[in-house]
Motif scaffolding. Sequence first.
Motif: not given
Length: 133
Positions: A9-10, A28-29, A45-48, A89-92
């Motif tokens: 979910r956003l 967005f996360k 909580f994934i940073d995208c 850090t990681y980001e999708v």
Amino acid sequence: MNNVILKGRLVADPVLKQTQSNISVTSFKIAVDKRVKDGEKQADFIDCNAWRSTAEHIAKYFTKGQEILIRGAIHNKEWIDKNNVKRYTYEVTAETAEFCGSKAGNAQQNNSVPADFDPSGFEEIISDGEAPF
């Protein structure tokens, strides 16, 4: 192979921005539920981010709290902080984004129809109860 599929979910409304080269981008996360043994709900909580038409699609049609399914790739970033410590850090990076969840659940989150939606291109299908095959 670097493939990631996430459903979550956003956490906030995505905001569309433009680079100096006029390329669309949004960050967005998403909150992704994770399994835990004790039954207590937890989420990661994934940073995208997304670029170009995918960014425009996400910013236009998705809002805070709405379920989203993204497919893309994970990337790591590293930097040196002010204390001279190496950080990671990681980001999708989302290549595609899809609606998921029930229509009723999404309707509760967002009761509006996009302003540019034109229903005139659709035709009502009248069913006689028979399967078409």
